[in-house]
Design an enzyme around this catalytic site. Structure first.
Site, PDB file in Angstrom:
ATOM      1  N   HIS A 161     -15.930   0.712 -22.185  1.00 22.78           N
ATOM      2  CA  HIS A 161     -16.832   0.046 -23.128  1.00 22.78           C
ATOM      3  C   HIS A 161     -16.332  -1.360 -23.442  1.00 22.78           C
ATOM      4  O   HIS A 161     -15.134  -1.609 -23.427  1.00 22.78           O
ATOM      5  CB  HIS A 161     -16.925   0.855 -24.432  1.00 22.78           C
ATOM      6  CG  HIS A 161     -17.372   2.262 -24.206  1.00 22.78           C
ATOM      7  ND1 HIS A 161     -16.482   3.313 -24.146  1.00 22.78           N
ATOM      8  CD2 HIS A 161     -18.601   2.775 -23.982  1.00 22.78           C
ATOM      9  CE1 HIS A 161     -17.155   4.434 -23.911  1.00 22.78           C
ATOM     10  NE2 HIS A 161     -18.435   4.133 -23.799  1.00 22.78           N
ATOM     11  N   ASP A 171     -11.831   5.895 -19.837  1.00 24.87           N
ATOM     12  CA  ASP A 171     -13.132   6.565 -19.865  1.00 24.87           C
ATOM     13  C   ASP A 171     -14.079   6.090 -18.762  1.00 24.87           C
ATOM     14  O   ASP A 171     -15.213   6.549 -18.672  1.00 24.87           O
ATOM     15  CB  ASP A 171     -13.800   6.451 -21.251  1.00 24.87           C
ATOM     16  CG  ASP A 171     -13.645   5.081 -21.884  1.00 24.87           C
ATOM     17  OD1 ASP A 171     -13.108   4.178 -21.221  1.00 24.87           O
ATOM     18  OD2 ASP A 171     -14.074   4.915 -23.038  1.00 24.87           O
ATOM     19  N   HIS A 182     -12.776  -1.735 -30.658  1.00 25.17           N
ATOM     20  CA  HIS A 182     -14.113  -1.943 -31.245  1.00 25.17           C
ATOM     21  C   HIS A 182     -14.041  -2.454 -32.687  1.00 25.17           C
ATOM     22  O   HIS A 182     -15.059  -2.850 -33.253  1.00 25.17           O
ATOM     23  CB  HIS A 182     -14.924  -0.641 -31.228  1.00 25.17           C
ATOM     24  CG  HIS A 182     -15.280  -0.170 -29.845  1.00 25.17           C
ATOM     25  ND1 HIS A 182     -15.956  -0.963 -28.945  1.00 25.17           N
ATOM     26  CD2 HIS A 182     -15.042   1.007 -29.208  1.00 25.17           C
ATOM     27  CE1 HIS A 182     -16.134  -0.291 -27.812  1.00 25.17           C
ATOM     28  NE2 HIS A 182     -15.572   0.899 -27.929  1.00 25.17           N
ATOM     29  N   ASP A 217     -11.092  -0.544 -20.614  1.00 25.48           N
ATOM     30  CA  ASP A 217     -11.843   0.578 -21.177  1.00 25.48           C
ATOM     31  C   ASP A 217     -13.288   0.476 -20.659  1.00 25.48           C
ATOM     32  O   ASP A 217     -13.778  -0.614 -20.380  1.00 25.48           O
ATOM     33  CB  ASP A 217     -11.818   0.484 -22.707  1.00 25.48           C
ATOM     34  CG  ASP A 217     -12.423   1.703 -23.377  1.00 25.48           C
ATOM     35  OD1 ASP A 217     -11.664   2.618 -23.722  1.00 25.48           O
ATOM     36  OD2 ASP A 217     -13.663   1.744 -23.535  1.00 25.48           O
TER      37      ASP A 217
END
Ligand SMILES: [Zn+2]
Length: 357
Positions: free
Chosen positions: A169, A255, A130, A167
């Protein structure tokens, strides 16, 4: 010769995010415990534990603005605190720990490029995908994987590097860093990005010479194995074959596992096993096994150790798999995911001929 390097240092525990933060040192502790249980970190066998190096300021500035680097340093020296408006928090030692996190991934790619190891898994924290050129975000301080990819391109003169981001996200930072280049292909499979991080929609496809080299597959919440694996087989595999990377990097976040407290996908252990088998096969046929996985998210402490261990076992050709309990499939989510898959294929068939077949 050992085949798989596991990059890890107890220093990674010293990035203190405070009580109740999901990105806690316990994440690495449960992974190491599981690896020890299976004796994967012993001095014999197919895996070796390798210490990370410390990234230099020049390494960090391969992708980050010097002001961002100095800001992180200052906040840490001042006792720590928040780096963004969300929950990206640092402690006094986090600047150095983050440099070891970046240094761990650089070490991993150097070991594989040098032929000393067939592949490597960098068990690092803080995570990275991120973090953008000018900012920290989503628990990420510096973009570990983006720095390693840039190191491969600028210093080791590779021309085609794949970053596959599994991931849950969207890796907004990684996308932004490579949005205008065709030397790095960024493919991300993630949950609906409207809540977080606000990027990662199908229409974000790169710019300039990078057009077509950013591929986003945003799944509706609660999407499970069926559609996820269909996207891997029908979008990821053909595009990767056509791109023909010289090195494969994976942003390995876990996740997306059902029941993760931070994300809302509905994947099983076997989904991860399938994805990593596919990508390891591609590495073996396309780029001489050059493959490095980099830990990103994954916050279910009762499962994370098993998920990572199962992946490392696969990388080292060992037989270890985790059985899944029952978990619900959501037909409505799968139906909506099918539509996304069609839309991604249509959008990218302009750039990737292999999607026509
Ligand atoms: Zn995540």
């Amino acid at each position: 010769m050992a085949k798989t390097a596991i990059i890890f240092s107890p220093k990674y525990y010293e990035h203190n995010t405070g009580p109740d933060h999901p990105e806690s040192p316990k994440r690495l502790a449960v992974i190491i415990r599981e690896l020890e249980k299976l004796q994967l970190v012993s001095s014999k066998g197919n895996c070796r534990l390798v210490q990370p190096g410390l990234a230099t300021i020049e390494d960090l500035e391969l992708v980050h603005d010097p002001e961002h680097v100095q800001l992180v340093k200052r906040v840490c020296e001042g006792g720590g605190g928040l780096l963004d408006l969300g929950d990206t928090v640092v402690s006094p030692k986090s600047f150095d720990v983050s440099r070891f996190s970046v240094g761990g991934v650089i070490k991993a790619v150097n070991l594989v490029m040098g032929g000393k190891y067939r592949n490597a898994f960098a068990l690092v924290r803080p995570p990275g995908h991120h973090a953008g050129p000018y900012y920290a975000a989503g628990f990420c301080v510096f973009n570990n994987i983006a720095i390693a990819a840039t190191h491969l391109i600028r210093r080791l003169h590779l021309e085609r590097v794949l970053i596959l981001d599994v991931d849950a996200h969207h890796g907004n930072g990684t996308q932004e860093i490579f949005y205008k280049t065709k030397k790095t292909l960024y493919i991300s499979l993630h949950e609906d990005p409207r809540v977080f991080p606000g990027t990662g929609f199908v229409e974000e496809i790169g710019e300039g010479e990078g057009l077509g080299y950013t591929v986003n597959i945003p799944f509706p919440f609660k999407t499970g194995d069926k559609s996820y694996l269909k996207a891997v087989d029908h979008i990821v595999v053909p595009i990767v074959r056509e791109f023909s990377p010289q090195f494969i990097l994976v942003s390995a976040g876990f996740d997306g596992y059902h029941g993760d407290p931070v994300a809302k996908l509905n994947l099983s252990n076997s989904a991860y096993a399938h994805v990593f088998s596919k990508i390891l096969d591609l590495a073996s046929t396309i780029c001489g096994d050059r493959f490095v996985a980099v830990l990103e998210g994954g916050y279910n402490l009762s499962q994370l150790g098993k998920l990572v261990t199962s992946t490392i076992s696969k990388m080292a050709n060992l037989n270890y798999s985790v059985k899944d309990g029952d978990y619900p499939t959501r037909p409505r989510a799968e139906k909506r995911a099918e539509k996304v898959i069609k839309r991604v294929k249509k959008t990218h068939s302009t750039f990737w001929g292999s999607l026509h077949s």
